[in-house]
Design a protein around this motif. Sequence first.
Motif, short mmCIF file in Angstrom:
data_model
loop_
_atom_site.label_atom_id
_atom_site.label_comp_id
_atom_site.label_asym_id
_atom_site.label_seq_id
_atom_site.Cartn_x
_atom_site.Cartn_y
_atom_site.Cartn_z
N ASP A 29 62.98 -13.08 29.22
CA ASP A 29 63.14 -14.53 29.17
C ASP A 29 62.53 -15.09 27.89
OD1 ASP A 29 64.41 -14.46 31.61
OD2 ASP A 29 62.62 -15.04 32.76
N ALA A 30 61.37 -14.55 27.50
CA ALA A 30 60.72 -15.03 26.29
C ALA A 30 61.56 -14.73 25.06
CB ALA A 30 59.33 -14.39 26.15
N VAL A 31 62.10 -13.52 25.00
CA VAL A 31 62.94 -13.15 23.85
C VAL A 31 64.18 -14.04 23.79
CG1 VAL A 31 64.39 -11.31 22.89
CG2 VAL A 31 62.12 -10.77 23.80
N ALA A 32 64.81 -14.29 24.94
CA ALA A 32 66.00 -15.15 24.96
C ALA A 32 65.66 -16.56 24.50
CB ALA A 32 66.60 -15.17 26.36
N GLY A 33 64.50 -17.05 24.90
CA GLY A 33 64.12 -18.41 24.54
C GLY A 33 63.74 -18.55 23.07
N LEU A 34 63.30 -17.45 22.45
CA LEU A 34 62.85 -17.49 21.06
C LEU A 34 63.91 -17.03 20.07
CD1 LEU A 34 59.33 -15.88 21.66
CD2 LEU A 34 59.75 -18.27 21.01
N LEU A 35 65.06 -16.60 20.56
CA LEU A 35 66.07 -15.97 19.71
C LEU A 35 66.55 -16.93 18.62
CD1 LEU A 35 67.70 -13.24 19.64
CD2 LEU A 35 69.56 -14.53 20.70
N LEU B 253 71.23 -14.08 15.54
CA LEU B 253 70.90 -12.79 16.13
C LEU B 253 71.63 -12.64 17.46
CD1 LEU B 253 67.07 -12.42 15.48
CD2 LEU B 253 69.00 -11.77 14.02
N GLU B 254 72.09 -11.43 17.74
CA GLU B 254 72.85 -11.16 18.96
C GLU B 254 71.97 -10.40 19.95
OE1 GLU B 254 76.91 -8.76 20.36
OE2 GLU B 254 76.41 -8.97 18.23
N LEU B 255 71.74 -10.98 21.13
CA LEU B 255 70.82 -10.42 22.11
C LEU B 255 71.55 -9.63 23.18
CD1 LEU B 255 67.97 -10.15 23.30
CD2 LEU B 255 68.36 -12.33 24.49
#
Length: 364
Positions: free
Chosen positions: A249-255, A259-261
């Motif tokens: 969730d943190a990575v998705a919110g900071l992307l 960049l492709e997650l």
Amino acid sequence: MTAVLRSRRLRAAAVATGAAVLVTRALRRRVKDSPLWPMPALEQPISGIGRTRTGHRELLVVERAEEAEGVVRLRLEGESLPGWEPGAHIDLVLPSGAVRQYSLCGDPADTGTYTVAIRLVEDGRGGSREVHEQLQEGTVVAVRGPRNRFRLAESHAYLFIAGGIGITPILPMLRQAEREGVPWRLLYGGRSRASMPFLAEIEKLAGADGDRVTVVAEDEDGRPDPAAALADAPPHSAVYCCGPQPLMDAVAGLLPDGLELHTEAFAPVAAGAGAAGGAFEVELRRTGRTVTVAEDRSILRALREQALPDLPYSCEQGFCGTCRQHVVEGDIDHRDELLTDAERDEQMLICVSRCHGERLVLDL
């Protein structure tokens, strides 16, 4: 060579003593008798280790090792195993009949074995404890798959972010990126260095360019900082993240933009049996019965309670596929993390998915 000789000795011992047959029969009995999954008994393969008629494969545990604190690594051997790519996982059908999914973390070029690593979850549903306590060298275990919903896409650069046992699907990706000469970086976090599996191999992969790997042990350095890793990623990099849900969730919110997650969760994010959703009816085409599914019941539970008490199931969370059914008519509200886009046209996992509308017709 040592591993090959070890495998041959295990197989020879099993054949000489009849252990493979006994274990296979015991596995069949326990799966058949399990209240979790009353599926048909597994068929006996000719060799005792191989493919079964039910689509499972019976593999031999030829190596068991403690990869890290609380993490056991298993190498499973079989004949003519299907190939796989980084990100793939297999289903282990445990002796109790429970089905659990584990990422393949070995080498895809090794066509005779599958390797998985499983962390013991003390407060989990019991699958990891069963693996740790019952799957020893010489044990025969049924396997389904592999399947892959976490494929490594082509990219000019990769950023990998892993938390704890989330390193397992990431490890083969690191090897492939390194083999193909694609730039990569890894942020790897865990409770302690002793608890982090495959740490030595990862640091070896980093080689002289040690800056490619950032290891964060919480007992030494606190929690990892995905924001810094994402900020340093080259534009248009592919970001692969696997680990606890708060990390993803943190990575998705900071992307950052560009960049492709890609993520994979340990447990499904699908809604469970009590998920919000209106009541609807399910017609069973072959039996001619109609069942009402209440707002607080899953299709699976409603069918077992009202019409088909022996209907097979296992995880009840939308990721093992045991309860997969063919849909004849109706608009499916898919809530699983397993089916492909093509499969979703006519199939559903009835433990979590529901109906958009008032009626579904299943081929049951």
